[in-house]
Design a protein around this motif. Sequence first.
Motif, PDB file in Angstrom:
ATOM      1  N   ILE A  53      51.661  -5.076 -36.578  1.00  0.00           N
ATOM      2  CA  ILE A  53      52.845  -5.882 -36.857  1.00  0.00           C
ATOM      3  C   ILE A  53      52.769  -7.154 -36.024  1.00  0.00           C
ATOM      4  N   PHE A  54      52.927  -8.284 -36.701  1.00  0.00           N
ATOM      5  CA  PHE A  54      52.982  -9.578 -36.031  1.00  0.00           C
ATOM      6  C   PHE A  54      54.395 -10.120 -36.161  1.00  0.00           C
ATOM      7  N   VAL A  55      55.013 -10.449 -35.035  1.00  0.00           N
ATOM      8  CA  VAL A  55      56.341 -11.056 -35.042  1.00  0.00           C
ATOM      9  C   VAL A  55      56.197 -12.516 -34.649  1.00  0.00           C
ATOM     10  N   ASN A  79      53.260 -10.720 -30.602  1.00  0.00           N
ATOM     11  CA  ASN A  79      54.162 -11.872 -30.697  1.00  0.00           C
ATOM     12  C   ASN A  79      53.329 -13.137 -30.848  1.00  0.00           C
ATOM     13  N   LEU A  80      53.502 -13.844 -31.956  1.00  0.00           N
ATOM     14  CA  LEU A  80      52.750 -15.072 -32.212  1.00  0.00           C
ATOM     15  C   LEU A  80      53.394 -16.298 -31.574  1.00  0.00           C
ATOM     16  N   ASP A  81      54.631 -16.174 -31.121  1.00  0.00           N
ATOM     17  CA  ASP A  81      55.343 -17.265 -30.450  1.00  0.00           C
ATOM     18  C   ASP A  81      55.344 -18.545 -31.299  1.00  0.00           C
ATOM     19  N   ILE A  82      55.811 -18.404 -32.530  1.00  0.00           N
ATOM     20  CA  ILE A  82      55.901 -19.538 -33.457  1.00  0.00           C
ATOM     21  C   ILE A  82      57.377 -19.784 -33.758  1.00  0.00           C
ATOM     22  N   PRO A  83      57.898 -20.951 -33.338  1.00  0.00           N
ATOM     23  CA  PRO A  83      59.324 -21.249 -33.554  1.00  0.00           C
ATOM     24  C   PRO A  83      59.639 -21.493 -35.026  1.00  0.00           C
ATOM     25  N   ASP A  84      60.907 -21.437 -35.347  1.00  0.00           N
ATOM     26  CA  ASP A  84      61.377 -21.628 -36.721  1.00  0.00           C
ATOM     27  C   ASP A  84      61.536 -23.122 -37.018  1.00  0.00           C
ATOM     28  N   ASP A  85      60.417 -23.847 -36.918  1.00  0.00           N
ATOM     29  CA  ASP A  85      60.424 -25.304 -37.095  1.00  0.00           C
ATOM     30  C   ASP A  85      59.611 -25.764 -38.296  1.00  0.00           C
ATOM     31  N   TYR A  86      59.196 -24.846 -39.151  1.00  0.00           N
ATOM     32  CA  TYR A  86      58.267 -25.187 -40.228  1.00  0.00           C
ATOM     33  C   TYR A  86      58.778 -24.684 -41.565  1.00  0.00           C
ATOM     34  N   GLY A  87      58.415 -25.388 -42.614  1.00  0.00           N
ATOM     35  CA  GLY A  87      58.724 -24.963 -43.970  1.00  0.00           C
ATOM     36  C   GLY A  87      57.613 -24.077 -44.514  1.00  0.00           C
ATOM     37  N   MET A  96      48.542 -23.021 -37.138  1.00  0.00           N
ATOM     38  CA  MET A  96      49.031 -22.248 -36.006  1.00  0.00           C
ATOM     39  C   MET A  96      48.890 -20.745 -36.271  1.00  0.00           C
ATOM     40  N   LEU A  97      49.248 -20.318 -37.465  1.00  0.00           N
ATOM     41  CA  LEU A  97      49.115 -18.903 -37.815  1.00  0.00           C
ATOM     42  C   LEU A  97      47.661 -18.456 -37.717  1.00  0.00           C
ATOM     43  N   LYS A  98      46.755 -19.219 -38.295  1.00  0.00           N
ATOM     44  CA  LYS A  98      45.334 -18.855 -38.263  1.00  0.00           C
ATOM     45  C   LYS A  98      44.832 -18.758 -36.827  1.00  0.00           C
ATOM     46  N   ALA A  99      45.186 -19.739 -36.001  1.00  0.00           N
ATOM     47  CA  ALA A  99      44.716 -19.751 -34.612  1.00  0.00           C
ATOM     48  C   ALA A  99      45.284 -18.578 -33.815  1.00  0.00           C
ATOM     49  N   ARG A 100      46.563 -18.302 -33.969  1.00  0.00           N
ATOM     50  CA  ARG A 100      47.196 -17.249 -33.156  1.00  0.00           C
ATOM     51  C   ARG A 100      46.817 -15.848 -33.634  1.00  0.00           C
ATOM     52  N   VAL A 101      46.741 -15.659 -34.942  1.00  0.00           N
ATOM     53  CA  VAL A 101      46.361 -14.347 -35.474  1.00  0.00           C
ATOM     54  C   VAL A 101      44.895 -14.058 -35.156  1.00  0.00           C
ATOM     55  N   ALA A 102      44.074 -15.117 -35.089  1.00  0.00           N
ATOM     56  CA  ALA A 102      42.645 -14.967 -34.792  1.00  0.00           C
ATOM     57  C   ALA A 102      42.393 -14.332 -33.429  1.00  0.00           C
ATOM     58  N   GLU A 103      43.380 -14.356 -32.553  1.00  0.00           N
ATOM     59  CA  GLU A 103      43.252 -13.707 -31.253  1.00  0.00           C
ATOM     60  C   GLU A 103      43.223 -12.176 -31.402  1.00  0.00           C
ATOM     61  N   TYR A 104      43.663 -11.672 -32.547  1.00  0.00           N
ATOM     62  CA  TYR A 104      43.794 -10.231 -32.743  1.00  0.00           C
ATOM     63  C   TYR A 104      42.935  -9.663 -33.872  1.00  0.00           C
TER      64      TYR A 104
END
Length: 109
Positions: A53-55, A79-87, A96-104
Amino acid sequence: MKILFICSKNKWRSPTAEKIFHNFNGYDVRSAGTEAGARIKVTDGHIGWADQIFVMEKRHARRLQDKFGHMIYGKEIWNLDIPDDYGYMDEDLIEMLKARVAEYIDVPE
């Protein structure tokens, strides 16, 4: 592997993640939200189904713990630590998603 992405309203961040990771490397991907007005609200079924699960924010992990504590025991929650600033499908969000999820897990280029 079954992956669940969680955000607040399941409108922008988690549906974007679901779209870009769906069927990549054989991953089965779904998304849901934690708030009452979510497009798809997270349920026991989602939690039971998911291997990982990724939050998007810490508060989402806390909400999962509060509501599904008995079910998330032993599950990996990141926790991907991605703020609600994107459409939806925003290019910056995708990167950002690709980079952060790539850690896992392995992610698309």
